[in-house]
Design a protein around this motif. Structure first.
Motif, PDB file in Angstrom:
ATOM      1  N   ASN A 106       0.868  -1.170   0.000  1.00 18.21           N
ATOM      2  CA  ASN A 106       0.000   0.000   0.000  1.00 18.21           C
ATOM      3  C   ASN A 106       0.906   1.221   0.000  1.00 18.21           C
ATOM      4  OD1 ASN A 106      -2.415   1.474   0.101  1.00 18.21           O
ATOM      5  ND2 ASN A 106      -2.445   1.502   2.335  1.00 18.21           N
ATOM      6  N   LYS A 107       1.082   1.840  -1.173  1.00 14.81           N
ATOM      7  CA  LYS A 107       2.062   2.925  -1.278  1.00 14.81           C
ATOM      8  C   LYS A 107       1.472   4.165  -1.946  1.00 14.81           C
ATOM      9  CE  LYS A 107       3.984   1.398  -5.730  1.00 14.81           C
ATOM     10  NZ  LYS A 107       5.207   0.957  -6.452  1.00 14.81           N
ATOM     11  N   LYS A 108       2.058   5.299  -1.604  1.00 11.96           N
ATOM     12  CA  LYS A 108       1.622   6.571  -2.175  1.00 11.96           C
ATOM     13  C   LYS A 108       2.221   6.739  -3.558  1.00 11.96           C
ATOM     14  CE  LYS A 108       1.181  11.473  -0.986  1.00 11.96           C
ATOM     15  NZ  LYS A 108       1.478  12.508   0.039  1.00 11.96           N
ATOM     16  N   LEU A 109       1.375   7.105  -4.543  1.00 10.20           N
ATOM     17  CA  LEU A 109       1.831   7.311  -5.912  1.00 10.20           C
ATOM     18  C   LEU A 109       1.989   8.784  -6.257  1.00 10.20           C
ATOM     19  CD1 LEU A 109      -0.413   4.820  -7.950  1.00 10.20           C
ATOM     20  CD2 LEU A 109       1.958   4.478  -7.215  1.00 10.20           C
ATOM     21  N   ALA A 110       1.076   9.601  -5.758  1.00 14.16           N
ATOM     22  CA  ALA A 110       1.048  11.021  -6.081  1.00 14.16           C
ATOM     23  C   ALA A 110       0.273  11.726  -4.974  1.00 14.16           C
ATOM     24  CB  ALA A 110       0.378  11.251  -7.436  1.00 14.16           C
ATOM     25  N   GLU A 111       0.028  13.006  -5.150  1.00 15.26           N
ATOM     26  CA  GLU A 111      -0.687  13.772  -4.128  1.00 15.26           C
ATOM     27  C   GLU A 111      -2.048  13.145  -3.827  1.00 15.26           C
ATOM     28  OE1 GLU A 111      -0.521  18.256  -3.966  1.00 15.26           O
ATOM     29  OE2 GLU A 111      -2.615  17.972  -4.574  1.00 15.26           O
ATOM     30  N   ASN A 112      -2.223  12.662  -2.604  1.00 16.24           N
ATOM     31  CA  ASN A 112      -3.479  12.055  -2.131  1.00 16.24           C
ATOM     32  C   ASN A 112      -3.888  10.800  -2.894  1.00 16.24           C
ATOM     33  OD1 ASN A 112      -3.867  14.145  -0.221  1.00 16.24           O
ATOM     34  ND2 ASN A 112      -4.789  15.447  -1.781  1.00 16.24           N
ATOM     35  N   THR A 113      -2.971  10.172  -3.620  1.00 24.15           N
ATOM     36  CA  THR A 113      -3.294   9.008  -4.439  1.00 24.15           C
ATOM     37  C   THR A 113      -2.418   7.827  -4.047  1.00 24.15           C
ATOM     38  OG1 THR A 113      -3.917  10.436  -6.288  1.00 24.15           O
ATOM     39  CG2 THR A 113      -3.482   8.128  -6.792  1.00 24.15           C
ATOM     40  N   TYR A 114      -3.052   6.661  -3.822  1.00 20.36           N
ATOM     41  CA  TYR A 114      -2.351   5.475  -3.335  1.00 20.36           C
ATOM     42  C   TYR A 114      -2.654   4.262  -4.217  1.00 20.36           C
ATOM     43  CZ  TYR A 114      -1.433   8.042   0.981  1.00 20.36           C
ATOM     44  OH  TYR A 114      -1.004   8.974   1.887  1.00 20.36           O
ATOM     45  N   GLU A 115      -1.671   3.376  -4.286  1.00 22.38           N
ATOM     46  CA  GLU A 115      -1.835   2.088  -4.966  1.00 22.38           C
ATOM     47  C   GLU A 115      -1.815   0.989  -3.920  1.00 22.38           C
ATOM     48  OE1 GLU A 115       0.566   0.161  -8.571  1.00 22.38           O
ATOM     49  OE2 GLU A 115       1.524  -0.165  -6.612  1.00 22.38           O
ATOM     50  N   MET A 116      -2.869   0.153  -3.920  1.00 26.30           N
ATOM     51  CA  MET A 116      -2.945  -0.975  -3.001  1.00 26.30           C
ATOM     52  C   MET A 116      -2.973  -2.268  -3.806  1.00 26.30           C
ATOM     53  SD  MET A 116      -5.837  -1.874  -0.065  1.00 26.30           S
ATOM     54  CE  MET A 116      -5.396  -0.496   1.006  1.00 26.30           C
ATOM     55  N   VAL A 117      -2.084  -3.188  -3.464  1.00 27.02           N
ATOM     56  CA  VAL A 117      -2.039  -4.503  -4.099  1.00 27.02           C
ATOM     57  C   VAL A 117      -2.492  -5.526  -3.064  1.00 27.02           C
ATOM     58  CG1 VAL A 117      -0.599  -6.228  -5.250  1.00 27.02           C
ATOM     59  CG2 VAL A 117      -0.154  -3.783  -5.608  1.00 27.02           C
ATOM     60  N   LEU A 118      -3.465  -6.360  -3.457  1.00 25.40           N
ATOM     61  CA  LEU A 118      -4.051  -7.333  -2.536  1.00 25.40           C
ATOM     62  C   LEU A 118      -4.008  -8.730  -3.140  1.00 25.40           C
ATOM     63  CD1 LEU A 118      -6.438  -4.730  -2.759  1.00 25.40           C
ATOM     64  CD2 LEU A 118      -6.644  -5.605  -0.437  1.00 25.40           C
ATOM     65  N   VAL A 119      -3.986  -9.723  -2.270  1.00 24.21           N
ATOM     66  CA  VAL A 119      -3.991 -11.122  -2.703  1.00 24.21           C
ATOM     67  C   VAL A 119      -5.285 -11.775  -2.239  1.00 24.21           C
ATOM     68  CG1 VAL A 119      -2.830 -13.351  -2.506  1.00 24.21           C
ATOM     69  CG2 VAL A 119      -1.477 -11.252  -2.619  1.00 24.21           C
ATOM     70  N   GLY A 120      -5.967 -12.442  -3.182  1.00 25.74           N
ATOM     71  CA  GLY A 120      -7.219 -13.097  -2.852  1.00 25.74           C
ATOM     72  C   GLY A 120      -7.854 -13.690  -4.090  1.00 25.74           C
ATOM     73  N   ASP A 121      -9.114 -14.036  -4.006  1.00 27.06           N
ATOM     74  CA  ASP A 121      -9.837 -14.679  -5.097  1.00 27.06           C
ATOM     75  C   ASP A 121     -10.316 -13.630  -6.101  1.00 27.06           C
ATOM     76  OD1 ASP A 121     -11.387 -16.171  -6.794  1.00 27.06           O
ATOM     77  OD2 ASP A 121     -12.757 -16.927  -5.252  1.00 27.06           O
ATOM     78  N   CYS A 122      -9.654 -13.585  -7.245  1.00 22.73           N
ATOM     79  CA  CYS A 122      -9.998 -12.608  -8.289  1.00 22.73           C
ATOM     80  C   CYS A 122     -10.779 -13.229  -9.441  1.00 22.73           C
ATOM     81  CB  CYS A 122      -8.727 -11.963  -8.853  1.00 22.73           C
ATOM     82  SG  CYS A 122      -7.742 -11.049  -7.650  1.00 22.73           S
ATOM     83  N   SER A 123     -11.268 -14.448  -9.264  1.00 24.06           N
ATOM     84  CA  SER A 123     -11.897 -15.176 -10.367  1.00 24.06           C
ATOM     85  C   SER A 123     -13.155 -14.504 -10.888  1.00 24.06           C
ATOM     86  CB  SER A 123     -12.227 -16.611  -9.922  1.00 24.06           C
ATOM     87  OG  SER A 123     -13.130 -16.610  -8.827  1.00 24.06           O
ATOM     88  N   ASP A 124     -13.764 -13.630 -10.094  1.00 24.83           N
ATOM     89  CA  ASP A 124     -14.995 -12.959 -10.490  1.00 24.83           C
ATOM     90  C   ASP A 124     -14.720 -11.661 -11.257  1.00 24.83           C
ATOM     91  OD1 ASP A 124     -17.732 -13.465 -10.426  1.00 24.83           O
ATOM     92  OD2 ASP A 124     -18.083 -11.955  -8.894  1.00 24.83           O
ATOM     93  N   ILE A 125     -13.458 -11.275 -11.355  1.00 24.37           N
ATOM     94  CA  ILE A 125     -13.087 -10.066 -12.099  1.00 24.37           C
ATOM     95  C   ILE A 125     -12.686 -10.500 -13.503  1.00 24.37           C
ATOM     96  CG2 ILE A 125     -11.585  -8.042 -12.192  1.00 24.37           C
ATOM     97  CD1 ILE A 125     -11.173  -8.408  -9.156  1.00 24.37           C
ATOM     98  N   THR A 126     -13.579 -10.305 -14.451  1.00 28.93           N
ATOM     99  CA  THR A 126     -13.383 -10.867 -15.786  1.00 28.93           C
ATOM    100  C   THR A 126     -13.213  -9.838 -16.890  1.00 28.93           C
ATOM    101  OG1 THR A 126     -15.774 -11.013 -16.113  1.00 28.93           O
ATOM    102  CG2 THR A 126     -14.674 -12.947 -15.183  1.00 28.93           C
ATOM    103  N   LYS A 127     -13.548  -8.556 -16.615  1.00 29.40           N
ATOM    104  CA  LYS A 127     -13.488  -7.547 -17.661  1.00 29.40           C
ATOM    105  C   LYS A 127     -12.901  -6.243 -17.133  1.00 29.40           C
ATOM    106  CE  LYS A 127     -16.977  -7.106 -20.478  1.00 29.40           C
ATOM    107  NZ  LYS A 127     -18.360  -6.881 -20.989  1.00 29.40           N
ATOM    108  N   PRO A 128     -12.093  -5.547 -17.934  1.00 35.33           N
ATOM    109  CA  PRO A 128     -11.648  -4.209 -17.530  1.00 35.33           C
ATOM    110  C   PRO A 128     -12.842  -3.278 -17.411  1.00 35.33           C
ATOM    111  CG  PRO A 128     -11.102  -4.636 -19.836  1.00 35.33           C
ATOM    112  CD  PRO A 128     -11.572  -5.928 -19.255  1.00 35.33           C
ATOM    113  N   GLY A 129     -12.809  -2.403 -16.429  1.00 36.10           N
ATOM    114  CA  GLY A 129     -13.916  -1.488 -16.198  1.00 36.10           C
ATOM    115  C   GLY A 129     -14.829  -1.904 -15.067  1.00 36.10           C
TER     116      GLY A 129
END
Length: 245
Positions: A11-34
């Motif tokens: 969980n790291k800061k990318l820019a002013e007030n903006t953060y990137e969080m990387v998580l590990v878990g079940d992503c099988s239900d995420i099938t399309k960008p958007g």
């Protein structure tokens, strides 16, 4: 839709007030960008809807902006913390309509879903161009990540402190494209509606209650009737959007 427990990998800061969080878990239900996820935070009644930046195997990447108490709590979380997340929400982009040279336009918090979309389009042999819009240099993020994908990447800032001075509509004038995909604040989407020369798909931001169509709290009017941004959207076709006067 699926409810799962994810563990924070970073969980790291990318820019002013903006953060990137990387998580590990079940992503099988995420099938399309958007598509988006809805995150439960202890002590808060409503979940926080966040766009998916990328999903690969069991790794979910989200990017969020600190705008209130809930996202302030998220910014303080560390590796090993766990989150209850609803995944697979929203209809996502239909990339079959892209043509060979699609244009991707992201504004501020609308930038993240463009990243997974670019990956998917490249995998299909397409040659996307990406325009990223921000207010100022301190808010810019993910420019290098897009460039590493090998796509033409243009950054605009409203104050001219970095990249092209002006708005995303100023940057797209000289780009040759077959179709467009976009996500961002409504004024930007309306401007693109008026300035784009092809059909396209727009992802709308809205306040949500449940996030999966039960409460009807994010209903909007389209040319084809009322639609729920969380369930029937957040992606709408350009031709069905009905703008308020």
């Amino acid at each position: 839709m699926k409810q799962s427990i994810f563990e924070i990998s970073s969980n790291k800061k990318l820019a002013e007030n903006t953060y990137e969080m990387v998580l590990v878990g079940d992503c099988s239900d995420i099938t399309k960008p958007g598509q988006f996820v809805n995150i439960k935070l202890d002590g808060f009644f409503l979940r926080r809807p966040i766009s998916v930046c990328n999903s690969e195997n069991d790794t979910l990447t989200i990017i969020y902006k600190v705008v209130g108490q809930g996202t302030e709590v998220m910014a303080q979380m560390v590796k090993g913390d766990k989150l209850d997340i609803l995944t697979g929400l929203g209809n996502g982009y239909d990339i079959e309509k892209s043509g060979d040279k699609p244009l991707l336009v992201g504004g501020g918090a609308g930038v993240p879903p463009m990243y997974m979309l670019a990956i998917e389009l490249i995998a299909q042999g397409k040659m996307p161009a990406v325009v990223l819009g921000f207010n100022k240099k301190d808010e810019v993020f993910y420019e290098e990540e897009f460039k590493k994908l090998g796509v033409e990447t243009i950054v605009t800032t409203a104050d001219g402190s970095y990249g092209v001075k002006g708005f995303v509509t100023d940057a797209i004038k000289e780009i040759d494209y077959t179709y467009f995909f976009t996500c961002g604040p409504e004024p930007m989407l309306k401007a693109l509606y008026n300035e784009t020369k092809t059909s396209g798909q727009m992802s709308f931001e809205a306040r949500m209650g449940c996030g999966f169509g039960a409460c009807m709290g994010c209903t909007c009017e389209t040319l084809y009737g009322n639609k729920r941004i969380c369930k029937d959207g957040p992606v709408l076709e350009k031709e069905e959007v009905k703008w308020a006067d």
